[in-house]
Design a protein around this motif. Structure first.
Motif: not given
Length: 401
Positions: A213, A236, A302, A305-306, A309, A389
């Motif tokens: 990310g 995503v 999750s 990743l959020a 990003i 995301c």
């Protein structure tokens, strides 16, 4: 989507640092660290509890039999010291100067005739900051003399042995434990297993998450990826699956490592109860323990990743992710609180429900109906984070924030 997933996995395999945290850390490093810690701690405690200690006695003339019993203990060596050993300040100075390890003060009313002397108080003066079990060693000696004196006193009074036992212990509470050995042992270790698994899953997923990310932002490759004719949600999902794969790999290696090291320890050391406990867990429950990590990994992947990003840089992403180590402790600590069970609202709280489920699986008391709540709550949370995301990926500020 699968093309991006393949690309991310190949880049993951080329990163030695990531592979170390995914494979080497759970397979070798952590078992060695914790195994070494337990070994040296146990060895140090055994040494300190069996080492030879020196002592001085005040009022030795009042208890010749007690002194003879103390002098027969190999790990205790008596030293004759001058001065008033009944004086508190004098004794404190002797102990602080390490002239002896402890001082035993015997009162002048000491007698083996309980009917004559009544209850006797021996004072044991020491610095109890050391783990040398001084009181335990003295208690072993005095217990034998105490038992002999009790028998003599009862014999003089003409009390039978059955009445003696009733007088010394008039009420006995007999416990009938309906829990089997697996349930008892599982209650102890079941709460600790999720602790190691969660941490390793999170650790194994953190580096890949920060790289695919925020790392792509710094390298300038994210712009190229966003210009490709691929739906944003597929990008995503591909990145999510990559992070989840890293976390699951770390979890799988952890489970395998635990099994291997448990086998090695059971062969090298006499740990019959541990082997019996492990053998009592059937293959289906072992499989469910691993499957329980899927909602954990999905939640971690999750969330990571959020954060990745959202972050502007790799360093910023690591700053966001580091506190998660502390956050993960909270749901695990909850499972150790007495009375907290996999029922009601606790079955719907992410991470906590998985930790409770693993504990119940290890104990052999799992209510499999609760799997619906466990996977359902994890899907809702992971889906919400993935939705964020996708939303963020559709914004231009994903690049220019």
């Amino acid at each position: 989507m699968w093309l991006i997933f393949k690309k991310e996995i190949l880049e993951l395999l080329r990163d030695r640092k990531t592979l170390f945290f995914m494979i080497a850390l759970p397979l070798l490093v952590f078992p060695l660290i914790f195994g070494g810690m337990f070994y040296f701690t146990g060895k140090a405690m055994t040494t300190s509890q069996t080492e030879s200690l020196t002592y001085a006695v005040s009022g030795a003339q009042y208890a010749p039999e007690l002194m003879a019993a103390l002098e027969s203990v190999d790990s205790l060596a008596r030293i004759d010291l001058s001065g008033n050993l009944s004086d508190k300040d004098t004794v404190a100075g002797i102990i602080s100067r390490n002239e002896v390890d402890f001082v035993l003060q015997i009162p002048n009313n000491f007698s083996n005739d309980v009917g004559q002397s009544g209850q006797i108080t021996l004072k044991l003066v020491l610095n109890d900051a050391q783990l040398n079990s001084v009181q335990v060693r003295i208690q072993e000696v005095t217990d034998k003399i105490e038992s002999m004196n009790q028998r003599n006193a009862f014999a003089n009074l003409g009390v039978s042995e059955s009445i003696q036992a009733a007088m010394l212990d008039p009420i006995i509470v007999q416990k009938v434990n309906l829990a089997d050995a697996r349930e008892q042992t599982g209650a102890i270790f079941g709460g600790l297993i999720p602790y190691f698994m969660f941490i390793l899953c999170l650790q194994g997923a953190m580096l890949p998450a920060a790289d695919i990310g925020a790392g792509e932002k710094e390298r300038g490759t994210l712009e190229t990826l966003l210009l490709s004719p691929i739906d944003r949600y597929k990008i995503v999902l591909a990145k999510f699956l990559t992070i989840a794969t890293a976390g699951l790999t770390s979890a799988l290696v952890t489970v395998i490592s635990m099994g291997i090291w448990a086998l090695v320890i059971s062969v090298q050391m006499p740990m019959g109860p541990v082997v019996e406990f492990i053998s009592a867990i059937d293959g289906f429950d072992f499989l469910l323990v691993f499957l329980m990590l899927i909602p954990v990994v999905a939640t971690f992947a999750s969330l990571l990743l959020a954060l990745s990003i959202y972050a502007r840089s790799f360093k910023e992403a690591q700053g966001y992710m580091s506190p998660l180590m502390i956050v993960v402790f909270l749901p695990i600590i909850v499972t150790l609180i007495p009375g907290i069970e996999l029922k009601g609202v606790w079955a719907w709280i992410p991470l906590t429900n998985v930790a409770l489920a693993i504990k119940e699986l290890v104990k052999g008391t799992m209510d499999y109906v609760q799997l619906i709540a466990i996977f359902g709550s994890s899907v809702i949370l992971a889906g919400a984070l993935l939705g964020f995301c996708v939303y963020w990926f559709k914004q231009e500020k994903v690049l220019f924030r």
